[in-house]
Scaffold this active site. Structure first.
Site, PDB file in Angstrom:
ATOM      1  N   GLU A  67      -1.119  -7.758  14.886  1.00 28.05           N
ATOM      2  CA  GLU A  67       0.139  -8.416  15.160  1.00 28.05           C
ATOM      3  C   GLU A  67       0.169  -9.691  15.767  1.00 28.05           C
ATOM      4  O   GLU A  67      -0.672  -9.775  16.738  1.00 28.05           O
ATOM      5  CB  GLU A  67       1.190  -7.348  16.202  1.00 28.05           C
ATOM      6  CG  GLU A  67       2.451  -7.903  16.918  1.00 28.05           C
ATOM      7  CD  GLU A  67       3.145  -8.406  15.682  1.00 28.05           C
ATOM      8  OE1 GLU A  67       3.374  -7.785  14.660  1.00 28.05           O
ATOM      9  OE2 GLU A  67       3.628  -9.659  15.773  1.00 28.05           O
TER      10      GLU A  67
ATOM     11  N   ASN B  60      -3.688 -13.625  13.747  1.00 22.16           N
ATOM     12  CA  ASN B  60      -2.810 -13.763  12.763  1.00 22.16           C
ATOM     13  C   ASN B  60      -3.325 -13.132  11.439  1.00 22.16           C
ATOM     14  O   ASN B  60      -4.772 -13.498  11.062  1.00 22.16           O
ATOM     15  CB  ASN B  60      -2.856 -15.327  12.472  1.00 22.16           C
ATOM     16  CG  ASN B  60      -1.765 -15.799  11.795  1.00 22.16           C
ATOM     17  OD1 ASN B  60      -1.401 -15.207  10.453  1.00 22.16           O
ATOM     18  ND2 ASN B  60      -1.005 -16.803  11.727  1.00 22.16           N
TER      19      ASN B  60
ATOM     20  N   ASP C 282       8.047 -10.011   7.357  1.00 25.19           N
ATOM     21  CA  ASP C 282       9.032 -10.988   7.259  1.00 25.19           C
ATOM     22  C   ASP C 282       9.311 -11.694   5.910  1.00 25.19           C
ATOM     23  O   ASP C 282       8.406 -12.029   5.139  1.00 25.19           O
ATOM     24  CB  ASP C 282       8.608 -12.016   8.113  1.00 25.19           C
ATOM     25  CG  ASP C 282       8.345 -11.716   9.761  1.00 25.19           C
ATOM     26  OD1 ASP C 282       9.217 -10.805  10.256  1.00 25.19           O
ATOM     27  OD2 ASP C 282       7.518 -12.153  10.282  1.00 25.19           O
TER      28      ASP C 282
ATOM     29  N   LYS D 231      13.100 -19.095   1.994  1.00 29.84           N
ATOM     30  CA  LYS D 231      13.022 -20.208   1.236  1.00 29.84           C
ATOM     31  C   LYS D 231      11.828 -20.345   0.630  1.00 29.84           C
ATOM     32  O   LYS D 231      10.526 -20.091   0.935  1.00 29.84           O
ATOM     33  CB  LYS D 231      13.068 -21.192   2.588  1.00 29.84           C
ATOM     34  CG  LYS D 231      14.372 -21.246   3.145  1.00 29.84           C
ATOM     35  CD  LYS D 231      14.455 -22.326   4.211  1.00 29.84           C
ATOM     36  CE  LYS D 231      15.815 -22.294   4.718  1.00 29.84           C
ATOM     37  NZ  LYS D 231      15.809 -22.892   6.181  1.00 29.84           N
TER      38      LYS D 231
ATOM     39  N   ASP E  13      12.825  -3.310   3.105  1.00 28.86           N
ATOM     40  CA  ASP E  13      14.274  -3.132   2.868  1.00 28.86           C
ATOM     41  C   ASP E  13      14.790  -4.245   2.006  1.00 28.86           C
ATOM     42  O   ASP E  13      15.984  -4.282   1.628  1.00 28.86           O
ATOM     43  CB  ASP E  13      15.333  -3.265   4.150  1.00 28.86           C
ATOM     44  CG  ASP E  13      14.901  -4.658   4.915  1.00 28.86           C
ATOM     45  OD1 ASP E  13      14.024  -4.887   5.124  1.00 28.86           O
ATOM     46  OD2 ASP E  13      15.773  -5.122   5.087  1.00 28.86           O
TER      47      ASP E  13
ATOM     48  N   THR F 270       8.580   3.568  10.084  1.00 35.74           N
ATOM     49  CA  THR F 270       8.303   2.365  10.998  1.00 35.74           C
ATOM     50  C   THR F 270       9.542   2.200  11.680  1.00 35.74           C
ATOM     51  O   THR F 270      10.549   2.801  11.545  1.00 35.74           O
ATOM     52  CB  THR F 270       7.938   0.880  10.350  1.00 35.74           C
ATOM     53  OG1 THR F 270       9.101   0.273  10.048  1.00 35.74           O
ATOM     54  CG2 THR F 270       7.033   1.231   9.209  1.00 35.74           C
ATOM     55  N   GLU F 271       9.477   1.342  12.764  1.00 35.60           N
ATOM     56  CA  GLU F 271      10.730   0.811  13.630  1.00 35.60           C
ATOM     57  C   GLU F 271      11.809   0.248  12.715  1.00 35.60           C
ATOM     58  O   GLU F 271      12.913   0.809  12.817  1.00 35.60           O
ATOM     59  CB  GLU F 271      10.323  -0.137  14.972  1.00 35.60           C
ATOM     60  CG  GLU F 271       9.744   0.594  16.028  1.00 35.60           C
ATOM     61  CD  GLU F 271       8.168   0.478  15.873  1.00 35.60           C
ATOM     62  OE1 GLU F 271       7.641   0.145  15.176  1.00 35.60           O
ATOM     63  OE2 GLU F 271       7.690   1.055  17.148  1.00 35.60           O
TER      64      GLU F 271
ATOM     65  N   GLU G  42      12.054   0.680   9.432  1.00 40.12           N
ATOM     66  CA  GLU G  42      12.407   1.630   8.685  1.00 40.12           C
ATOM     67  C   GLU G  42      13.656   2.542   9.225  1.00 40.12           C
ATOM     68  O   GLU G  42      14.512   2.853   8.626  1.00 40.12           O
ATOM     69  CB  GLU G  42      11.389   2.365   8.235  1.00 40.12           C
ATOM     70  CG  GLU G  42      11.585   3.421   6.937  1.00 40.12           C
ATOM     71  CD  GLU G  42      10.387   3.987   6.422  1.00 40.12           C
ATOM     72  OE1 GLU G  42       9.142   3.567   6.873  1.00 40.12           O
ATOM     73  OE2 GLU G  42      10.292   4.842   5.529  1.00 40.12           O
TER      74      GLU G  42
END
Ligand SMILES: C[S@@+](CC[C@H](N)C(=O)[O-])C[C@H]1O[C@@H](n2cnc3c(N)ncnc32)[C@H](O)[C@@H]1O
Length: 213
Positions: free
Chosen positions: A69, A97, A119, A123, A155, A192-193, A195
């Site tokens: 993370e 990273n 994420d 764009k 999602d 996951t959170e 999810e």
């Protein structure tokens, strides 16, 4: 990476190097020493607050898990959750990273990669930041043995379609594609959170597994 809204996060992380590895570059090629066994290592890039890697580590004690993370203010929440568990010798966290994976791992160190609710970077000019961009796929392939797999849940339909194309263009073999994972949720699916959040709103969860040649 330091994010200022939790100034105590770095101190807390540094006080727990048994969970959040302080110098992960020193483990490159030697992760079996860190875990004390030669079990396969599965890595989640963008692990967020840790519910998935913790659940997977509990469910599969003979697999080693590493959650990666970027933000200390986020990974510190995962750390708190790990410390609440009785014992999870097969789980570590890295506050780094994902684009720098080759600093911490060499070929064969990783046997599977998980990407959950990454994420979307909608764009086009930000496409290179998507964790399923060809540049990231190149990294994952470099670090896994032939036939390594990437398991992906999201999602976001746009990111899902992009990822299907990106992986197919990369020559990966798609093994399992679902446009509504929870319509027939596998018993061993660890949510996951994000999810949980999207499922509560009734949104479909997209999932795929893809294999490198
Ligand atoms: C939308 S959240 C999803 C978190 C978690 N996987 C879940 O499903 O609940 C995406 C997470 O990925 C992290 N992230 C994004 N790009 C990353 C990168 N290049 N390396 C490491 N983490 C990254 C973000 O900081 C964020 O915590």
């Amino acid at each position: 990476m330091r994010l200022r809204n939790k100034p105590w996060a770095q101190d807390y992380i540094q006080a727990h190097p048994e969970v959040v590895i302080a110098n992960p570059e020193s483990r490159k090629g030697k992760w079996h020493e860190e875990f004390g066994n030669h079990n396969p290592v599965h890595v989640e890039v963008g692990t967020g607050k840790g519910q998935f890697v913790i659940g997977m580590a509990r469910q599969n004690p003979h697999i080693n898990y590493i959650g990666i993370e970027l933000y200390d203010s986020v990974i510190v929440v995962a750390l708190e959750k790990v410390l609440e568990q009785e014992s999870l010798p097969n789980l570590r966290l890295l506050n780094v990273n994902g684009k720098d994976l080759t600093e911490y791992f060499e070929k064969g160190d990783i046997s599977q990669v998980y990407l959950n609710f990454s994420d979307p970077w909608p764009k086009t000019r930000h496409a290179k930041r998507r964790l399923t961009h060809a540049n990231f796929l190149t990294l994952y392939k470099e670090l896994m043995p032939d036939g390594g797999e990437v398991h992906f849940k999201t999602d976001n339909r746009g990111l899902f379609e992009y990822s299907l194309m990106s992986m197919t263009d990369f020559g990966m073999k798609l093994q399992f594609v679902s446009l509504d994972l929870h319509a027939n949720e596998p018993e061993d699916n660890v949510r996951t959170e994000y999810e949980e959040k999207f499922a509560a709103k009734g949104q479909p969860i997209y999932r795929l597994e893809a294999k490198f040649n």
